[in-house]
Write a protein that holds these residues in place. Structure first.
Motif, PDB file in Angstrom:
ATOM      1  N   ARG A 123       0.810  -1.219   0.000  1.00  0.00           N
ATOM      2  CA  ARG A 123       0.000   0.000   0.000  1.00  0.00           C
ATOM      3  C   ARG A 123       0.846   1.274   0.000  1.00  0.00           C
ATOM      4  N   GLY A 124       1.988   1.240   0.675  1.00  0.00           N
ATOM      5  CA  GLY A 124       2.827   2.430   0.731  1.00  0.00           C
ATOM      6  C   GLY A 124       3.387   2.813  -0.623  1.00  0.00           C
ATOM      7  N   ILE A 125       4.045   1.860  -1.295  1.00  0.00           N
ATOM      8  CA  ILE A 125       4.679   2.194  -2.571  1.00  0.00           C
ATOM      9  C   ILE A 125       3.661   2.363  -3.692  1.00  0.00           C
ATOM     10  N   MET A 126       2.474   1.751  -3.546  1.00  0.00           N
ATOM     11  CA  MET A 126       1.447   1.887  -4.580  1.00  0.00           C
ATOM     12  C   MET A 126       0.470   3.012  -4.273  1.00  0.00           C
ATOM     13  N   ASN A 127       0.593   3.603  -3.068  1.00  0.00           N
ATOM     14  CA  ASN A 127      -0.312   4.677  -2.653  1.00  0.00           C
ATOM     15  C   ASN A 127      -1.769   4.237  -2.795  1.00  0.00           C
ATOM     16  N   THR A 128      -2.072   3.059  -2.230  1.00  0.00           N
ATOM     17  CA  THR A 128      -3.423   2.511  -2.285  1.00  0.00           C
ATOM     18  C   THR A 128      -3.967   2.324  -0.879  1.00  0.00           C
ATOM     19  N   GLU A 129      -5.246   2.041  -0.817  1.00  0.00           N
ATOM     20  CA  GLU A 129      -5.888   1.700   0.444  1.00  0.00           C
ATOM     21  C   GLU A 129      -6.362   0.252   0.344  1.00  0.00           C
ATOM     22  N   GLY A 130      -7.424  -0.088   1.047  1.00  0.00           N
ATOM     23  CA  GLY A 130      -7.892  -1.455   0.987  1.00  0.00           C
ATOM     24  C   GLY A 130      -7.231  -2.335   2.029  1.00  0.00           C
ATOM     25  N   THR A 131      -7.547  -3.620   1.983  1.00  0.00           N
ATOM     26  CA  THR A 131      -7.076  -4.583   2.977  1.00  0.00           C
ATOM     27  C   THR A 131      -6.323  -5.712   2.288  1.00  0.00           C
ATOM     28  N   PRO A 132      -5.058  -5.923   2.614  1.00  0.00           N
ATOM     29  CA  PRO A 132      -4.339  -7.065   2.045  1.00  0.00           C
ATOM     30  C   PRO A 132      -5.021  -8.374   2.421  1.00  0.00           C
ATOM     31  N   THR A 133      -5.140  -9.281   1.474  1.00  0.00           N
ATOM     32  CA  THR A 133      -5.791 -10.569   1.698  1.00  0.00           C
ATOM     33  C   THR A 133      -4.808 -11.708   1.467  1.00  0.00           C
ATOM     34  N   ILE A 134      -5.111 -12.853   2.065  1.00  0.00           N
ATOM     35  CA  ILE A 134      -4.208 -14.000   1.924  1.00  0.00           C
ATOM     36  C   ILE A 134      -4.224 -14.521   0.485  1.00  0.00           C
ATOM     37  N   GLY A 135      -5.359 -14.429  -0.191  1.00  0.00           N
ATOM     38  CA  GLY A 135      -5.397 -14.832  -1.595  1.00  0.00           C
ATOM     39  C   GLY A 135      -4.550 -13.929  -2.461  1.00  0.00           C
ATOM     40  N   GLY A 136      -4.602 -12.630  -2.187  1.00  0.00           N
ATOM     41  CA  GLY A 136      -3.774 -11.694  -2.934  1.00  0.00           C
ATOM     42  C   GLY A 136      -2.303 -11.934  -2.718  1.00  0.00           C
ATOM     43  N   VAL A 137      -1.928 -12.315  -1.500  1.00  0.00           N
ATOM     44  CA  VAL A 137      -0.526 -12.614  -1.202  1.00  0.00           C
ATOM     45  C   VAL A 137      -0.018 -13.733  -2.101  1.00  0.00           C
ATOM     46  N   PHE A 138      -0.814 -14.808  -2.213  1.00  0.00           N
ATOM     47  CA  PHE A 138      -0.363 -15.933  -3.040  1.00  0.00           C
ATOM     48  C   PHE A 138      -0.524 -15.648  -4.532  1.00  0.00           C
ATOM     49  N   ALA A 139      -1.560 -14.935  -4.918  1.00  0.00           N
ATOM     50  CA  ALA A 139      -1.740 -14.621  -6.337  1.00  0.00           C
ATOM     51  C   ALA A 139      -0.582 -13.790  -6.873  1.00  0.00           C
ATOM     52  N   ALA A 140       0.006 -12.945  -6.016  1.00  0.00           N
ATOM     53  CA  ALA A 140       1.136 -12.111  -6.436  1.00  0.00           C
ATOM     54  C   ALA A 140       2.475 -12.681  -5.977  1.00  0.00           C
ATOM     55  N   ASN A 141       2.444 -13.843  -5.314  1.00  0.00           N
ATOM     56  CA  ASN A 141       3.678 -14.471  -4.813  1.00  0.00           C
ATOM     57  C   ASN A 141       4.505 -13.473  -3.995  1.00  0.00           C
ATOM     58  N   VAL A 142       3.846 -12.829  -3.039  1.00  0.00           N
ATOM     59  CA  VAL A 142       4.466 -11.749  -2.277  1.00  0.00           C
ATOM     60  C   VAL A 142       5.399 -12.327  -1.213  1.00  0.00           C
ATOM     61  N   SER A 143       6.667 -11.966  -1.287  1.00  0.00           N
ATOM     62  CA  SER A 143       7.671 -12.465  -0.356  1.00  0.00           C
ATOM     63  C   SER A 143       8.519 -11.304   0.138  1.00  0.00           C
ATOM     64  N   GLY A 144       9.084 -11.455   1.322  1.00  0.00           N
ATOM     65  CA  GLY A 144       9.846 -10.379   1.932  1.00  0.00           C
ATOM     66  C   GLY A 144      11.314 -10.703   2.121  1.00  0.00           C
ATOM     67  N   PRO A 145      11.963 -10.074   3.093  1.00  0.00           N
ATOM     68  CA  PRO A 145      13.425 -10.191   3.256  1.00  0.00           C
ATOM     69  C   PRO A 145      13.950 -11.605   3.489  1.00  0.00           C
ATOM     70  N   ARG A 146      13.118 -12.526   4.022  1.00  0.00           N
ATOM     71  CA  ARG A 146      13.612 -13.894   4.239  1.00  0.00           C
ATOM     72  C   ARG A 146      13.634 -14.731   2.962  1.00  0.00           C
ATOM     73  N   ARG A 147      13.128 -14.199   1.888  1.00  0.00           N
ATOM     74  CA  ARG A 147      12.990 -14.965   0.641  1.00  0.00           C
ATOM     75  C   ARG A 147      14.302 -15.610   0.201  1.00  0.00           C
ATOM     76  N   PHE A 148      15.417 -14.894   0.324  1.00  0.00           N
ATOM     77  CA  PHE A 148      16.684 -15.365  -0.246  1.00  0.00           C
ATOM     78  C   PHE A 148      17.398 -16.358   0.667  1.00  0.00           C
ATOM     79  N   ALA A 149      16.999 -16.444   1.928  1.00  0.00           N
ATOM     80  CA  ALA A 149      17.796 -17.206   2.885  1.00  0.00           C
ATOM     81  C   ALA A 149      17.142 -18.528   3.247  1.00  0.00           C
TER      82      ALA A 149
END
Length: 407
Positions: free
Chosen positions: A96-122
């Motif tokens: 939401r910060g970098i996209m300047n959006t509102e709304g509520t993050p959902t678990i389906g959206g997380v997987f649909a976009a394959n959203v991963s954070g800093p632990r991804r590489f390790a």
């Protein structure tokens, strides 16, 4: 979008999609719509949202597996896990910060976009590596179940994982089953100040080679350093190395890491709430969370090439950057035009990788492919998969994001 449909059941969603299959009218699939503006502009004027398909279906902490409907708010998932000392190890970022959006993050959206954070590489891998199964509706309105509640149930598992990173172009997710892990009892961050970008990349590589189980490695140059921890990080730049686990283990490993890094620059330690806040800000790319449409790139390359790629780009364009994943992930904000051709040419000459245009003004989004152009063989395979799951191409934008599938 002129109309947003929010079915309250999988059957209702299947009926809507079946009618659009017959009519050929496209649909833009979404969850909480927090990534609106990501990628190329959708061609559909009607969106289909999973936000009303909400609730945890099954959760047995002893099995470390959860099943939830796709529209379940991510905060609800994380709260339930926190009560049982567990978490989503892949650390999904909040766009939401970098996209300047509102709304509520959902678990389906997380997987649909394959959203991963800093632990991804390790240690954790990507979101898809935690996905055990899924239910979704394909482009003909057919309900499909893939995978199961345990890794041994491999029937359809690859199909479920194919949905991760497809950004709503292959099917409408209605339910996901995923593994969770015990949350670490303690965490600390060793911060090394005043390193150049080249030296920081070298330090992060060396730290990852040590038997210290570093779970986060990021470099914050001077231009972005003050955006973290309210400017409390010392020095001109900050190279951050995270350690997690049992308190006694973290303390011992932290001392070893500080001893190793002290020869390279001033060393500081952050623990407790500071570490939690710092890595949330790194995860969410805090410096570029701005009410702006300045082009923002997400570039994945070999860590050893990261600083050289950015240096080469700076010879021709005004670019700001920060490094995550030991340098394997670069977030780059451009002060002028997106410079897409130059960015992608440099990615190729520095060993290959992926460059995704995450944010830009409407004209640039319409003109520039948001995702890395596919090689002919991959493009042909993508087209065949798309044809099988969405034969009329009603799911906008109508192309598979194999870049995210591979990342």
């Amino acid at each position: 979008m002129t109309e947003r449909l929010t079915p309250e059941s999988e059957a209702e969603a299947a009926g809507i999609i079946a009618r659009h299959f017959e009519s050929g009218v496209p649909l833009a699939l979404c969850g909480g719509n927090t990534r609106s503006g990501f990628g190329n502009p959708p061609v559909a004027e009607i969106s289909l949202s999973s936000s009303a398909l909400s609730g945890i279906v099954a959760y047995e902490p002893s099995e470390m597996v959860m099943t939830a409907r796709a529209g379940t708010p991510l905060a609800e998932i994380e709260a339930a896990l926190h009560k049982n000392g567990q978490f989503l190890a892949f650390e999904p970022m909040d766009h939401r910060g970098i996209m300047n959006t509102e709304g509520t993050p959902t678990i389906g959206g997380v997987f649909a976009a394959n959203v991963s954070g800093p632990r991804r590489f390790a240690l954790a891998g990507a979101a898809r590596d935690h996905l055990l199964g899924a239910r979704f509706v394909n482009g003909k309105g057919e309900c499909i179940k893939a995978g199961g509640r345990v890794m041994k149930n491999v029937t359809g598992l690859d199909l479920a994982r194919l949905m991760a990173g497809s950004h709503g172009t292959l099917g409408f997710l209605t339910e996901v089953t995923f593994k969770v892990l015990p949350a670490p009892k303690a965490a600390a961050t060793i911060v090394v100040s005043d390193l150049t970008e080249d030296d920081a990349i070298a330090l992060m590589a060396a730290a990852m080679a040590l038997p210290l189980e570093v779970s986060g490695a990021a470099h914050l140059p001077y231009s972005v350093r003050s955006a973290f921890l309210s400017g409390a990080l010392p020095g001109d730049s900050a190279t951050c190395l995270r350690l997690e686990g049992l308190p006694e283990s973290v303390a011992v490993r932290a001392e070893k890491l500080k001893d190793y890094a002290s020869a390279l620059g001033p060393v500081f330690e952050r623990d407790g709430s500071d570490t939690k806040t710092l890595w949330r800000e790194i995860r969410d790319v805090a410096p570029y969370a701005e009410k702006s449409l300045r082009p923002l790139w997400r570039v994945s390359v070999a860590p050893s090439e990261a600083a050289r790629l950015v240096a080469a780009l700076r010879l021709e364009a005004a670019v700001d950057a920060l490094y995550d994943w030991q340098g394997g992930l670069i977030w780059m904000r451009m002060d002028g035009a997106p410079e897409a051709e130059r960015v992608r040419a440099l990615v190729k000459t520095h060993g290959g990788g992926h460059a995704t245009l995450v944010r830009a003004d409407p004209q640039a989004r319409a003109a520039i492919p948001a995702f890395e152009p596919q090689a002919p063989a991959i493009a042909a395979l993508s087209a065949r998969i798309k044809q099988k799951l969405d034969p009329k191409g009603i799911f906008s934008p109508g192309k598979i994001n194999t870049e995210e599938m591979a990342a």
